[in-house]
Design a protein around this motif. Sequence first.
Motif, PDB file in Angstrom:
ATOM      1  N   LYS A 137     -46.713   4.259  30.598  1.00 51.50           N
ATOM      2  CA  LYS A 137     -45.546   3.857  29.808  1.00 51.50           C
ATOM      3  C   LYS A 137     -45.980   3.132  28.534  1.00 51.50           C
ATOM      4  O   LYS A 137     -45.410   3.355  27.473  1.00 51.50           O
ATOM      5  CB  LYS A 137     -44.617   2.974  30.631  1.00 51.50           C
ATOM      6  N   THR A 138     -46.976   2.293  28.642  1.00 57.35           N
ATOM      7  CA  THR A 138     -47.437   1.588  27.448  1.00 57.35           C
ATOM      8  C   THR A 138     -48.110   2.561  26.493  1.00 57.35           C
ATOM      9  O   THR A 138     -47.984   2.425  25.281  1.00 57.35           O
ATOM     10  CB  THR A 138     -48.418   0.451  27.811  1.00 57.35           C
ATOM     11  N   ALA A 139     -48.780   3.561  27.031  1.00 54.60           N
ATOM     12  CA  ALA A 139     -49.409   4.558  26.176  1.00 54.60           C
ATOM     13  C   ALA A 139     -48.349   5.398  25.485  1.00 54.60           C
ATOM     14  O   ALA A 139     -48.487   5.742  24.303  1.00 54.60           O
ATOM     15  CB  ALA A 139     -50.350   5.438  26.991  1.00 54.60           C
ATOM     16  N   GLU A 140     -47.261   5.738  26.150  1.00 57.83           N
ATOM     17  CA  GLU A 140     -46.183   6.516  25.545  1.00 57.83           C
ATOM     18  C   GLU A 140     -45.515   5.716  24.430  1.00 57.83           C
ATOM     19  O   GLU A 140     -45.162   6.259  23.391  1.00 57.83           O
ATOM     20  CB  GLU A 140     -45.153   6.896  26.611  1.00 57.83           C
ATOM     21  N   ARG A 141     -45.320   4.449  24.612  1.00 52.88           N
ATOM     22  CA  ARG A 141     -44.698   3.621  23.594  1.00 52.88           C
ATOM     23  C   ARG A 141     -45.570   3.545  22.336  1.00 52.88           C
ATOM     24  O   ARG A 141     -45.081   3.544  21.234  1.00 52.88           O
ATOM     25  CB  ARG A 141     -44.457   2.215  24.135  1.00 52.88           C
ATOM     26  N   ALA A 142     -46.840   3.497  22.532  1.00 54.08           N
ATOM     27  CA  ALA A 142     -47.734   3.430  21.382  1.00 54.08           C
ATOM     28  C   ALA A 142     -47.651   4.717  20.581  1.00 54.08           C
ATOM     29  O   ALA A 142     -47.706   4.699  19.361  1.00 54.08           O
ATOM     30  CB  ALA A 142     -49.159   3.187  21.859  1.00 54.08           C
ATOM     31  N   ASP A 143     -47.495   5.834  21.217  1.00 56.59           N
ATOM     32  CA  ASP A 143     -47.406   7.108  20.526  1.00 56.59           C
ATOM     33  C   ASP A 143     -46.066   7.283  19.836  1.00 56.59           C
ATOM     34  O   ASP A 143     -45.960   8.013  18.857  1.00 56.59           O
ATOM     35  CB  ASP A 143     -47.618   8.260  21.516  1.00 56.59           C
ATOM     36  N   LYS A 144     -45.025   6.657  20.273  1.00 56.76           N
ATOM     37  CA  LYS A 144     -43.688   6.858  19.724  1.00 56.76           C
ATOM     38  C   LYS A 144     -43.469   6.151  18.383  1.00 56.76           C
ATOM     39  O   LYS A 144     -42.512   6.434  17.699  1.00 56.76           O
ATOM     40  CB  LYS A 144     -42.629   6.375  20.723  1.00 56.76           C
ATOM     41  N   ARG A 145     -44.343   5.299  17.986  1.00 54.07           N
ATOM     42  CA  ARG A 145     -44.079   4.584  16.739  1.00 54.07           C
ATOM     43  C   ARG A 145     -44.183   5.497  15.515  1.00 54.07           C
ATOM     44  O   ARG A 145     -43.646   5.187  14.464  1.00 54.07           O
ATOM     45  CB  ARG A 145     -44.991   3.394  16.615  1.00 54.07           C
TER      46      ARG A 145
ATOM     47  N   LEU B  35     -50.688   3.521  42.119  1.00 57.10           N
ATOM     48  CA  LEU B  35     -49.781   4.410  41.382  1.00 57.10           C
ATOM     49  C   LEU B  35     -48.879   3.615  40.442  1.00 57.10           C
ATOM     50  O   LEU B  35     -48.601   4.049  39.322  1.00 57.10           O
ATOM     51  CB  LEU B  35     -48.926   5.225  42.359  1.00 57.10           C
ATOM     52  N   LEU B  36     -48.404   2.461  40.885  1.00 57.74           N
ATOM     53  CA  LEU B  36     -47.549   1.650  40.021  1.00 57.74           C
ATOM     54  C   LEU B  36     -48.311   1.141  38.801  1.00 57.74           C
ATOM     55  O   LEU B  36     -47.771   1.093  37.696  1.00 57.74           O
ATOM     56  CB  LEU B  36     -46.967   0.472  40.815  1.00 57.74           C
ATOM     57  N   LYS B  37     -49.572   0.755  38.991  1.00 59.03           N
ATOM     58  CA  LYS B  37     -50.382   0.306  37.860  1.00 59.03           C
ATOM     59  C   LYS B  37     -50.622   1.451  36.887  1.00 59.03           C
ATOM     60  O   LYS B  37     -50.536   1.276  35.670  1.00 59.03           O
ATOM     61  CB  LYS B  37     -51.715  -0.248  38.347  1.00 59.03           C
ATOM     62  N   GLU B  38     -50.915   2.643  37.410  1.00 57.92           N
ATOM     63  CA  GLU B  38     -51.136   3.806  36.541  1.00 57.92           C
ATOM     64  C   GLU B  38     -49.865   4.173  35.809  1.00 57.92           C
ATOM     65  O   GLU B  38     -49.893   4.528  34.629  1.00 57.92           O
ATOM     66  CB  GLU B  38     -51.633   4.992  37.360  1.00 57.92           C
ATOM     67  N   ASP B  39     -48.726   4.072  36.484  1.00 59.07           N
ATOM     68  CA  ASP B  39     -47.445   4.388  35.861  1.00 59.07           C
ATOM     69  C   ASP B  39     -47.147   3.405  34.739  1.00 59.07           C
ATOM     70  O   ASP B  39     -46.661   3.783  33.678  1.00 59.07           O
ATOM     71  CB  ASP B  39     -46.329   4.343  36.915  1.00 59.07           C
ATOM     72  N   GLY B  40     -47.472   2.140  34.946  1.00 56.67           N
ATOM     73  CA  GLY B  40     -47.278   1.116  33.908  1.00 56.67           C
ATOM     74  C   GLY B  40     -48.164   1.370  32.709  1.00 56.67           C
ATOM     75  O   GLY B  40     -47.760   1.188  31.559  1.00 56.67           O
ATOM     76  N   LYS B  41     -49.396   1.818  32.939  1.00 57.73           N
ATOM     77  CA  LYS B  41     -50.309   2.113  31.835  1.00 57.73           C
ATOM     78  C   LYS B  41     -49.820   3.307  31.031  1.00 57.73           C
ATOM     79  O   LYS B  41     -49.931   3.336  29.818  1.00 57.73           O
ATOM     80  CB  LYS B  41     -51.714   2.381  32.364  1.00 57.73           C
TER      81      LYS B  41
END
Length: 95
Positions: free
Chosen positions: A83-91, A75-81
């Motif tokens: 977050k990185t996906a959300e950051r990519a979309d926010k640009r 779950l922690l690994k999925e949660d980390g993935k």
Amino acid sequence: MIFKKVFVATILSLFVWQSVADAASISTRVRILESKVAKQDKQIKASEQSQKNSEAKVDKSLAKMQALEKKLSKLLKEDGKEKTAERADKRYAFP
């Protein structure tokens, strides 16, 4: 002469009687010791069974803990993935 025969017979009978009494007391002691050994054997077997049951419970609980740790790390690994996906979309988002 007769007195000597009676005396010898009496002394021999006392020794024979004493050895019979000793044999009886030895057999009694043996039975007592056998019963004590049997009791200790039962206690040892009960203790071994209890220890095996406890070890089985510990192993089962340890397996559950390891399964929970794996789920948590997954779950922690999925949660980390995510977050990185959300950051990519926010640009491309508005400031």
